[in-house]
Design an enzyme around this catalytic site. Structure first.
Site, short mmCIF file in Angstrom:
data_model
loop_
_atom_site.label_atom_id
_atom_site.label_comp_id
_atom_site.label_asym_id
_atom_site.label_seq_id
_atom_site.Cartn_x
_atom_site.Cartn_y
_atom_site.Cartn_z
N CYS A 197 0.85 -1.15 0.05
CA CYS A 197 -0.36 0.39 0.30
C CYS A 197 0.74 1.51 0.43
CB CYS A 197 -0.52 -0.11 1.04
SG CYS A 197 -1.66 -1.07 1.90
C1 BEZ Z 1 0.73 -4.71 2.08
O1 BEZ Z 1 -0.40 -4.21 1.56
O2 BEZ Z 1 1.62 -5.15 1.84
C2 BEZ Z 1 0.24 -5.70 3.36
C3 BEZ Z 1 -1.59 -5.50 4.24
C4 BEZ Z 1 -1.95 -6.66 4.47
C5 BEZ Z 1 -0.56 -6.98 5.94
C6 BEZ Z 1 0.52 -7.06 5.32
C7 BEZ Z 1 0.73 -6.52 4.29
#
Ligand code: BEZ
Length: 160
Positions: free
Chosen positions: A49
């Site tokens: 994200c």
């Molecule tokens: C990510 O988007 O990288 C992510 C989202 C939730 C948990 C771990 C990583």
């Protein structure tokens, strides 16, 4: 059931961070009378994200808005303090509105909940993107694992 094209965005309360602290805002205020691109992520500051998904929308915000979009919003099951800090860290400025769905009411009401209990993250929100016109969903995409379907680049081509 997951929200789909033709459905109305449910009326729920969210929050944004302001210079004076968290500020409540309803989905009705966000979506009524506007064309809105909203994307949801599983968590602020998480690797995908932060490194790819949100930066893409910041980078392409002007091009997306040039296609008649009034508001680009990012939503996550995080509180307003975290969403505000993430927006600052990512230098979103006024390009992307950072929406805090702190209690996960939007995620639950749209059927977009993501169960990350086993990862210690509780109930979160799936990675999705939507085009919403005056509160009605025009299109929705949900990603599992990666973010190809819900990227800013994909959104630009969907808006064409
Ligand atoms: C990510 O988007 O990288 C992510 C989202 C939730 C948990 C771990 C990583």
């Amino acid at each position: 059931m997951t929200i789909s094209a033709g459905d109305k965005i449910p009326s729920v309360d969210l929050a944004t961070m302001t210079d004076n602290g968290p500020n409540g805002v309803s989905t009705d205020e966000i979506f009524s009378g506007k064309k809105v691109v909203i994307f949801g992520v599983p968590g602020a500051f998480t690797p995908t994200c932060s490194a790819k998904h949100l930066p893409g929308f910041v980078e392409h915000a002007a091009a997306i808005k040039a296609k008649g979009v009034d508001t680009i919003a990012c939503i996550s099951v995080n509180d307003a303090f975290v969403m505000g800090a993430w927006g600052k860290d990512q230098k979103v400025g006024d390009k992307v509105t950072m929406l805090a769905d702190g209690s996960g009411t939007f995620a639950a009401a749209t059927g977009l909940e993501l169960d990350l209990m086993d990862k210690g993250l509780g109930k979160r929100c799936q990675r999705f993107s939507m085009i919403v016109d005056d509160g009605v969903v025009k299109s929705i995409k949900v990603d599992e694992g990666t973010f190809e379907k819900t990227s800013a680049e994909q959104m630009l081509s969907d808006l064409a």
